[in-house]
Write a protein that holds these residues in place. Sequence first.
Motif, PDB file in Angstrom:
ATOM      1  N   ASP A 196       0.799  -1.215   0.000  1.00 24.25           N
ATOM      2  CA  ASP A 196       0.000   0.000   0.000  1.00 24.25           C
ATOM      3  C   ASP A 196       0.837   1.273   0.000  1.00 24.25           C
ATOM      4  OD1 ASP A 196      -2.460  -1.298  -0.083  1.00 24.25           O
ATOM      5  OD2 ASP A 196      -2.588  -1.447   2.094  1.00 24.25           O
ATOM      6  N   SER A 197       1.944   1.275   0.704  1.00 29.35           N
ATOM      7  CA  SER A 197       2.733   2.505   0.807  1.00 29.35           C
ATOM      8  C   SER A 197       3.592   2.766  -0.427  1.00 29.35           C
ATOM      9  CB  SER A 197       3.596   2.498   2.069  1.00 29.35           C
ATOM     10  OG  SER A 197       4.467   1.382   2.063  1.00 29.35           O
ATOM     11  N   SER A 198       4.247   1.732  -0.948  1.00 38.06           N
ATOM     12  CA  SER A 198       5.147   1.937  -2.092  1.00 38.06           C
ATOM     13  C   SER A 198       4.438   1.750  -3.436  1.00 38.06           C
ATOM     14  CB  SER A 198       6.328   0.974  -2.015  1.00 38.06           C
ATOM     15  OG  SER A 198       5.897  -0.364  -2.223  1.00 38.06           O
ATOM     16  N   LYS A 199       3.211   1.204  -3.414  1.00 38.04           N
ATOM     17  CA  LYS A 199       2.455   0.910  -4.637  1.00 38.04           C
ATOM     18  C   LYS A 199       3.239  -0.017  -5.568  1.00 38.04           C
ATOM     19  CE  LYS A 199      -1.038   3.545  -3.580  1.00 38.04           C
ATOM     20  NZ  LYS A 199      -2.199   2.941  -3.011  1.00 38.04           N
ATOM     21  N   GLU A 200       3.909  -0.998  -4.991  1.00 43.17           N
ATOM     22  CA  GLU A 200       4.664  -1.978  -5.766  1.00 43.17           C
ATOM     23  C   GLU A 200       4.036  -3.356  -5.621  1.00 43.17           C
ATOM     24  OE1 GLU A 200       8.755  -1.916  -4.641  1.00 43.17           O
ATOM     25  OE2 GLU A 200       9.041   0.155  -5.260  1.00 43.17           O
ATOM     26  N   ILE A 201       4.227  -4.186  -6.646  1.00 48.50           N
ATOM     27  CA  ILE A 201       3.745  -5.560  -6.613  1.00 48.50           C
ATOM     28  C   ILE A 201       4.695  -6.383  -5.752  1.00 48.50           C
ATOM     29  CG2 ILE A 201       3.330  -7.640  -7.972  1.00 48.50           C
ATOM     30  CD1 ILE A 201       2.653  -5.763 -10.350  1.00 48.50           C
ATOM     31  N   LEU A 202       4.149  -7.023  -4.721  1.00 49.92           N
ATOM     32  CA  LEU A 202       4.948  -7.854  -3.826  1.00 49.92           C
ATOM     33  C   LEU A 202       4.898  -9.330  -4.207  1.00 49.92           C
ATOM     34  CD1 LEU A 202       3.925  -6.312  -0.384  1.00 49.92           C
ATOM     35  CD2 LEU A 202       5.987  -5.823  -1.738  1.00 49.92           C
ATOM     36  N   ASN A 203       3.753  -9.754  -4.745  1.00 53.25           N
ATOM     37  CA  ASN A 203       3.565 -11.179  -5.029  1.00 53.25           C
ATOM     38  C   ASN A 203       2.526 -11.347  -6.130  1.00 53.25           C
ATOM     39  OD1 ASN A 203       3.949 -13.999  -4.543  1.00 53.25           O
ATOM     40  ND2 ASN A 203       2.043 -14.047  -3.387  1.00 53.25           N
ATOM     41  N   GLN A 204       2.655 -12.439  -6.884  1.00 52.21           N
ATOM     42  CA  GLN A 204       1.688 -12.794  -7.910  1.00 52.21           C
ATOM     43  C   GLN A 204       1.336 -14.257  -7.729  1.00 52.21           C
ATOM     44  OE1 GLN A 204       2.904 -11.992 -11.967  1.00 52.21           O
ATOM     45  NE2 GLN A 204       1.458 -13.475 -12.796  1.00 52.21           N
ATOM     46  N   GLU A 205       0.036 -14.550  -7.732  1.00 53.06           N
ATOM     47  CA  GLU A 205      -0.402 -15.935  -7.619  1.00 53.06           C
ATOM     48  C   GLU A 205      -1.544 -16.185  -8.592  1.00 53.06           C
ATOM     49  OE1 GLU A 205      -2.589 -16.797  -3.800  1.00 53.06           O
ATOM     50  OE2 GLU A 205      -2.073 -14.723  -3.373  1.00 53.06           O
ATOM     51  N   ILE A 206      -1.775 -17.440  -8.857  1.00 55.40           N
ATOM     52  CA  ILE A 206      -2.849 -17.871  -9.753  1.00 55.40           C
ATOM     53  C   ILE A 206      -3.891 -18.605  -8.912  1.00 55.40           C
ATOM     54  CG2 ILE A 206      -3.412 -19.373 -11.713  1.00 55.40           C
ATOM     55  CD1 ILE A 206      -1.594 -16.929 -12.397  1.00 55.40           C
ATOM     56  N   PHE A 207      -5.166 -18.285  -9.152  1.00 56.12           N
ATOM     57  CA  PHE A 207      -6.255 -18.951  -8.457  1.00 56.12           C
ATOM     58  C   PHE A 207      -7.220 -19.501  -9.509  1.00 56.12           C
ATOM     59  CE2 PHE A 207     -10.402 -19.065  -6.350  1.00 56.12           C
ATOM     60  CZ  PHE A 207     -10.085 -19.848  -5.253  1.00 56.12           C
ATOM     61  N   ALA A 208      -7.461 -20.795  -9.479  1.00 52.73           N
ATOM     62  CA  ALA A 208      -8.318 -21.443 -10.466  1.00 52.73           C
ATOM     63  C   ALA A 208      -9.739 -20.899 -10.411  1.00 52.73           C
ATOM     64  CB  ALA A 208      -8.327 -22.953 -10.244  1.00 52.73           C
ATOM     65  N   SER A 209     -10.317 -20.707 -11.574  1.00 56.25           N
ATOM     66  CA  SER A 209     -11.695 -20.247 -11.672  1.00 56.25           C
ATOM     67  C   SER A 209     -12.634 -21.399 -11.322  1.00 56.25           C
ATOM     68  CB  SER A 209     -11.962 -19.773 -13.099  1.00 56.25           C
ATOM     69  OG  SER A 209     -13.264 -19.287 -13.231  1.00 56.25           O
ATOM     70  N   PRO A 210     -13.697 -21.115 -10.555  1.00 60.90           N
ATOM     71  CA  PRO A 210     -14.642 -22.194 -10.240  1.00 60.90           C
ATOM     72  C   PRO A 210     -15.415 -22.607 -11.485  1.00 60.90           C
ATOM     73  CG  PRO A 210     -15.493 -20.099  -9.475  1.00 60.90           C
ATOM     74  CD  PRO A 210     -14.101 -19.837  -9.992  1.00 60.90           C
ATOM     75  N   ALA A 211     -15.911 -23.812 -11.481  1.00 62.38           N
ATOM     76  CA  ALA A 211     -16.738 -24.286 -12.588  1.00 62.38           C
ATOM     77  C   ALA A 211     -18.038 -23.504 -12.597  1.00 62.38           C
ATOM     78  CB  ALA A 211     -17.015 -25.772 -12.424  1.00 62.38           C
ATOM     79  N   GLY A 212     -18.537 -23.252 -13.764  1.00 64.59           N
ATOM     80  CA  GLY A 212     -19.812 -22.553 -13.873  1.00 64.59           C
ATOM     81  C   GLY A 212     -19.638 -21.063 -14.001  1.00 64.59           C
ATOM     82  N   CYS A 213     -20.731 -20.382 -13.917  1.00 62.14           N
ATOM     83  CA  CYS A 213     -20.774 -18.948 -14.142  1.00 62.14           C
ATOM     84  C   CYS A 213     -20.241 -18.167 -12.947  1.00 62.14           C
ATOM     85  CB  CYS A 213     -22.214 -18.560 -14.420  1.00 62.14           C
ATOM     86  SG  CYS A 213     -22.411 -16.829 -14.749  1.00 62.14           S
ATOM     87  N   GLY A 214     -19.449 -17.152 -13.213  1.00 60.90           N
ATOM     88  CA  GLY A 214     -18.822 -16.359 -12.154  1.00 60.90           C
ATOM     89  C   GLY A 214     -19.790 -15.724 -11.183  1.00 60.90           C
ATOM     90  N   CYS A 215     -20.873 -15.123 -11.702  1.00 58.84           N
ATOM     91  CA  CYS A 215     -21.781 -14.403 -10.808  1.00 58.84           C
ATOM     92  C   CYS A 215     -22.631 -15.339  -9.955  1.00 58.84           C
ATOM     93  CB  CYS A 215     -22.661 -13.424 -11.580  1.00 58.84           C
ATOM     94  SG  CYS A 215     -23.819 -14.167 -12.732  1.00 58.84           S
ATOM     95  N   LYS A 216     -22.712 -16.611 -10.327  1.00 51.59           N
ATOM     96  CA  LYS A 216     -23.511 -17.564  -9.548  1.00 51.59           C
ATOM     97  C   LYS A 216     -22.638 -18.515  -8.737  1.00 51.59           C
ATOM     98  CE  LYS A 216     -27.339 -17.325 -12.755  1.00 51.59           C
ATOM     99  NZ  LYS A 216     -28.104 -17.990 -13.793  1.00 51.59           N
ATOM    100  N   SER A 217     -21.318 -18.357  -8.845  1.00 46.00           N
ATOM    101  CA  SER A 217     -20.401 -19.204  -8.079  1.00 46.00           C
ATOM    102  C   SER A 217     -20.086 -18.517  -6.751  1.00 46.00           C
ATOM    103  CB  SER A 217     -19.107 -19.423  -8.869  1.00 46.00           C
ATOM    104  OG  SER A 217     -18.333 -18.233  -8.879  1.00 46.00           O
ATOM    105  N   ASN A 218     -19.183 -19.105  -5.999  1.00 43.35           N
ATOM    106  CA  ASN A 218     -18.765 -18.511  -4.725  1.00 43.35           C
ATOM    107  C   ASN A 218     -17.493 -17.678  -4.889  1.00 43.35           C
ATOM    108  OD1 ASN A 218     -16.895 -20.504  -5.196  1.00 43.35           O
ATOM    109  ND2 ASN A 218     -16.911 -21.305  -3.107  1.00 43.35           N
ATOM    110  N   ILE A 219     -17.155 -17.289  -6.131  1.00 45.36           N
ATOM    111  CA  ILE A 219     -15.884 -16.616  -6.370  1.00 45.36           C
ATOM    112  C   ILE A 219     -15.783 -15.280  -5.639  1.00 45.36           C
ATOM    113  CG2 ILE A 219     -16.552 -15.483  -8.544  1.00 45.36           C
ATOM    114  CD1 ILE A 219     -13.094 -16.998  -7.616  1.00 45.36           C
ATOM    115  N   ALA A 220     -16.867 -14.533  -5.534  1.00 43.67           N
ATOM    116  CA  ALA A 220     -16.810 -13.231  -4.865  1.00 43.67           C
ATOM    117  C   ALA A 220     -16.446 -13.389  -3.393  1.00 43.67           C
ATOM    118  CB  ALA A 220     -18.135 -12.497  -5.008  1.00 43.67           C
ATOM    119  N   SER A 221     -17.114 -14.300  -2.697  1.00 44.69           N
ATOM    120  CA  SER A 221     -16.805 -14.489  -1.275  1.00 44.69           C
ATOM    121  C   SER A 221     -15.427 -15.107  -1.088  1.00 44.69           C
ATOM    122  CB  SER A 221     -17.881 -15.337  -0.592  1.00 44.69           C
ATOM    123  OG  SER A 221     -17.984 -16.608  -1.203  1.00 44.69           O
TER     124      SER A 221
END
Length: 120
Positions: free
Chosen positions: A29-54
């Motif tokens: 937050d202070s330096s506005k630099e990227i500290l880490n990058q990770e990949i998170f698999a998308s859930p099966a099905g539609c994004g707005c009806k999955s649990n991806i937001a929570s």
Amino acid sequence: MKIALPTCQNSIDSHFGHCEYYTIFTIDDSSKEILNQEIFASPAGCGCKSNIASTLSEMGVKVMLAGNMGEGAVNVLNRSGIEVLRGCSGDVKEVTLNWLSGAVVDSGELCHEHESECHN
């Protein structure tokens, strides 16, 4: 802080609901630099009806930089405490760096093809 980007082959996926995976960047937050990058698999099905937001919210994601997105998905993400900026395109790291420099703003446009439904 963490930001998420719906991704397909290392670029913003124009259809949030069916992206291959999410690229999640941890930002200092202070330096506005990227500290880490990770990949998170998308859930099966539609994004707005999955649990991806929570799920993303529980992971600490506060911002989503996306391409196209319907109103339902925007509302679900917002209710989970995730700010959505639409209209993004290109390489996910470049988009993130542009956002960090203040050059990315929400297009304000909703995906109208299936405004009340998810993309198929």
